[in-house]
Design a protein around this motif. Structure first.
Motif, PDB file in Angstrom:
ATOM      1  N   GLY A   1     -30.709 -39.333  38.499  1.00 15.35           N
ATOM      2  CA  GLY A   1     -29.388 -39.061  37.938  1.00 15.35           C
ATOM      3  C   GLY A   1     -29.452 -38.212  36.683  1.00 15.35           C
ATOM      4  N   GLU A   2     -30.403 -38.517  35.820  1.00 16.79           N
ATOM      5  CA  GLU A   2     -30.524 -37.767  34.568  1.00 16.79           C
ATOM      6  C   GLU A   2     -30.996 -36.335  34.789  1.00 16.79           C
ATOM      7  OE1 GLU A   2     -32.834 -39.880  31.604  1.00 16.79           O
ATOM      8  OE2 GLU A   2     -32.105 -41.772  32.430  1.00 16.79           O
TER       9      GLU A   2
ATOM     10  N   GLU B   1     -18.610 -43.100  42.719  1.00 16.43           N
ATOM     11  CA  GLU B   1     -19.189 -42.512  41.508  1.00 16.43           C
ATOM     12  C   GLU B   1     -19.229 -40.984  41.605  1.00 16.43           C
ATOM     13  OE1 GLU B   1     -22.103 -46.189  40.101  1.00 16.43           O
ATOM     14  OE2 GLU B   1     -22.971 -44.530  41.234  1.00 16.43           O
ATOM     15  N   PHE B   2     -19.511 -40.466  42.787  1.00 16.73           N
ATOM     16  CA  PHE B   2     -19.508 -39.011  42.952  1.00 16.73           C
ATOM     17  C   PHE B   2     -18.103 -38.461  42.733  1.00 16.73           C
ATOM     18  CE2 PHE B   2     -18.935 -35.105  45.316  1.00 16.73           C
ATOM     19  CZ  PHE B   2     -19.954 -34.330  44.769  1.00 16.73           C
TER      20      PHE B   2
ATOM     21  N   PHE C   1     -34.027 -38.517  29.815  1.00 18.93           N
ATOM     22  CA  PHE C   1     -34.061 -37.085  30.084  1.00 18.93           C
ATOM     23  C   PHE C   1     -32.768 -36.358  29.723  1.00 18.93           C
ATOM     24  CE2 PHE C   1     -36.901 -39.121  33.274  1.00 18.93           C
ATOM     25  CZ  PHE C   1     -38.095 -38.700  32.724  1.00 18.93           C
ATOM     26  N   MET C   2     -31.998 -36.867  28.778  1.00 13.31           N
ATOM     27  CA  MET C   2     -30.790 -36.191  28.306  1.00 13.31           C
ATOM     28  C   MET C   2     -31.087 -35.508  26.976  1.00 13.31           C
ATOM     29  SD  MET C   2     -28.035 -36.499  30.243  1.00 13.31           S
ATOM     30  CE  MET C   2     -28.990 -36.195  31.712  1.00 13.31           C
ATOM     31  N   ASP C   3     -30.481 -34.345  26.760  1.00  9.80           N
ATOM     32  CA  ASP C   3     -30.773 -33.518  25.578  1.00  9.80           C
ATOM     33  C   ASP C   3     -30.173 -34.040  24.279  1.00  9.80           C
ATOM     34  OD1 ASP C   3     -32.018 -31.809  27.342  1.00  9.80           O
ATOM     35  OD2 ASP C   3     -30.353 -30.397  27.441  1.00  9.80           O
ATOM     36  N   THR C   4     -29.024 -34.695  24.358  1.00 10.28           N
ATOM     37  CA  THR C   4     -28.325 -35.091  23.134  1.00 10.28           C
ATOM     38  C   THR C   4     -27.987 -36.575  23.165  1.00 10.28           C
ATOM     39  OG1 THR C   4     -26.091 -34.703  23.990  1.00 10.28           O
ATOM     40  CG2 THR C   4     -27.237 -32.788  23.040  1.00 10.28           C
ATOM     41  N   ASP C   5     -27.685 -37.106  21.994  1.00 12.12           N
ATOM     42  CA  ASP C   5     -27.257 -38.499  21.901  1.00 12.12           C
ATOM     43  C   ASP C   5     -25.975 -38.730  22.686  1.00 12.12           C
ATOM     44  OD1 ASP C   5     -29.387 -39.214  20.300  1.00 12.12           O
ATOM     45  OD2 ASP C   5     -28.257 -39.127  18.420  1.00 12.12           O
ATOM     46  N   ASP C   6     -25.046 -37.781  22.609  1.00  8.06           N
ATOM     47  CA  ASP C   6     -23.779 -37.945  23.324  1.00  8.06           C
ATOM     48  C   ASP C   6     -24.001 -38.027  24.830  1.00  8.06           C
ATOM     49  OD1 ASP C   6     -22.248 -38.038  21.044  1.00  8.06           O
ATOM     50  OD2 ASP C   6     -21.597 -35.950  21.159  1.00  8.06           O
ATOM     51  N   LEU C   7     -24.834 -37.136  25.378  1.00  2.00           N
ATOM     52  CA  LEU C   7     -25.096 -37.175  26.819  1.00  2.00           C
ATOM     53  C   LEU C   7     -25.873 -38.430  27.198  1.00  2.00           C
ATOM     54  CD1 LEU C   7     -25.926 -33.441  27.596  1.00  2.00           C
ATOM     55  CD2 LEU C   7     -23.787 -34.685  28.001  1.00  2.00           C
ATOM     56  N   ALA C   8     -26.779 -38.864  26.331  1.00  2.00           N
ATOM     57  CA  ALA C   8     -27.508 -40.113  26.585  1.00  2.00           C
ATOM     58  C   ALA C   8     -26.534 -41.286  26.594  1.00  2.00           C
ATOM     59  CB  ALA C   8     -28.596 -40.324  25.530  1.00  2.00           C
TER      60      ALA C   8
ATOM     61  N   LYS D   1     -26.962 -33.287  34.302  1.00  2.41           N
ATOM     62  CA  LYS D   1     -26.504 -32.824  32.991  1.00  2.41           C
ATOM     63  C   LYS D   1     -25.111 -32.178  33.031  1.00  2.41           C
ATOM     64  CE  LYS D   1     -27.606 -29.999  29.010  1.00  2.41           C
ATOM     65  NZ  LYS D   1     -28.496 -29.023  28.406  1.00  2.41           N
ATOM     66  N   PRO D   2     -24.842 -31.220  33.939  1.00  2.23           N
ATOM     67  CA  PRO D   2     -23.496 -30.627  33.951  1.00  2.23           C
ATOM     68  C   PRO D   2     -22.396 -31.661  34.207  1.00  2.23           C
ATOM     69  CG  PRO D   2     -25.008 -29.297  35.258  1.00  2.23           C
ATOM     70  CD  PRO D   2     -25.727 -30.576  34.905  1.00  2.23           C
ATOM     71  N   ALA D   3     -22.667 -32.619  35.074  1.00  2.00           N
ATOM     72  CA  ALA D   3     -21.677 -33.659  35.358  1.00  2.00           C
ATOM     73  C   ALA D   3     -21.459 -34.536  34.128  1.00  2.00           C
ATOM     74  CB  ALA D   3     -22.122 -34.507  36.547  1.00  2.00           C
ATOM     75  N   PHE D   4     -22.541 -34.923  33.463  1.00  2.81           N
ATOM     76  CA  PHE D   4     -22.398 -35.749  32.260  1.00  2.81           C
ATOM     77  C   PHE D   4     -21.677 -34.986  31.154  1.00  2.81           C
ATOM     78  CE2 PHE D   4     -26.162 -38.315  33.850  1.00  2.81           C
ATOM     79  CZ  PHE D   4     -25.403 -39.424  34.153  1.00  2.81           C
ATOM     80  N   GLU D   5     -21.877 -33.665  31.066  1.00  2.00           N
ATOM     81  CA  GLU D   5     -21.156 -32.865  30.065  1.00  2.00           C
ATOM     82  C   GLU D   5     -19.651 -32.873  30.347  1.00  2.00           C
ATOM     83  OE1 GLU D   5     -24.610 -29.656  28.769  1.00  2.00           O
ATOM     84  OE2 GLU D   5     -23.357 -29.199  30.505  1.00  2.00           O
ATOM     85  N   ARG D   6     -19.272 -32.779  31.633  1.00  2.76           N
ATOM     86  CA  ARG D   6     -17.846 -32.834  31.989  1.00  2.76           C
ATOM     87  C   ARG D   6     -17.260 -34.210  31.672  1.00  2.76           C
ATOM     88  NH1 ARG D   6     -19.821 -29.832  36.375  1.00  2.76           N
ATOM     89  NH2 ARG D   6     -19.942 -31.683  37.672  1.00  2.76           N
ATOM     90  N   VAL D   7     -18.001 -35.262  31.991  1.00  2.00           N
ATOM     91  CA  VAL D   7     -17.527 -36.626  31.703  1.00  2.00           C
ATOM     92  C   VAL D   7     -17.375 -36.815  30.194  1.00  2.00           C
ATOM     93  CG1 VAL D   7     -18.101 -39.079  31.819  1.00  2.00           C
ATOM     94  CG2 VAL D   7     -18.454 -37.624  33.822  1.00  2.00           C
TER      95      VAL D   7
END
Length: 197
Positions: free
Chosen positions: A38-39, A117-118, A77-84, A43-49
């Protein structure tokens, strides 16, 4: 959340995604492999969320980050605290969604929840999990899933409010049926009683 994170180059991310997908297919109980998949693909999906959460009144709760992590694997494997945070929150609310949608925690229930979830997050891992999960079904289970659960889950995921922007902890005292109505949740019909989804 920060200490456990690993920065990966593109090829490394692809290798982790492929390896975790293969491993999860062999052993679907490996939550760590499903989380890594998932991680590394999401990333693009988590950025939209994350953007939807920031734009939502209830979703702005994320700034407090007062949630205790459960026994889910840590985000690595997320770049930022917000995405994590978003990835962690997706894991935390997974079990709530089982209750809200009335899904069992068996292979069919987990696979149906991945469809929801998708529809809610557009995480590629969710559809990969559906493909992998349905391979493990018996012929009877596969027919039941694609004739009953899949069409229902697709509609239910689209009909429900943005469930990633809900502050669940503020609603624990409310009646389950009232919460379902308010959030547009259609529980899974009993396949024995329903021939039309």
């Amino acid at each position: 959340m920060l200490a456990a994170r690993v920065n990966l180059k593109g090829w490394q991310q692809a290798a982790v995604a492929v390896g975790s997908a293969f491993g999860a297919l062999l052993d679907p109980k490996r939550a760590d492999l499903i989380a890594a998949l998932g991680e590394t693909t999401g990333k693009p999906a988590f950025e939209r969320v994350l953007q939807r959460m920031k734009n939502s009144h209830e979703g702005r709760f994320m700034g407090s980050r007062n949630f205790s992590p459960d026994d889910r694997p840590p985000v690595r494997f997320m770049d930022t605290d917000d995405l994590a945070f978003v990835a962690t929150r997706a894991r935390e609310v997974h079990d709530f969604w089982h209750v809200l949608f009335g899904l069992p925690t068996n292979l069919i229930g987990e696979t149906a929840l991945k469809v929801i979830e998708f529809e809610q997050m557009f995480l590629p891992m969710c559809m990969l999990s559906v493909a992998g999960g349905s391979v493990r079904f018996s012929e009877k289970q596969r027919n039941l899933f694609f004739q009953h659960y899949f069409p229902w889950a697709t509609k239910a995921g689209l009909k429900a409010t943005d469930l990633m922007s809900v502050y669940y902890e503020k609603h624990f005292h409310e009646d389950l049926e009232e919460v379902r109505r308010n959030w547009g949740i259609v529980p899974c019909p009993d396949p024995k009683k329903s021939s039309v989804v």
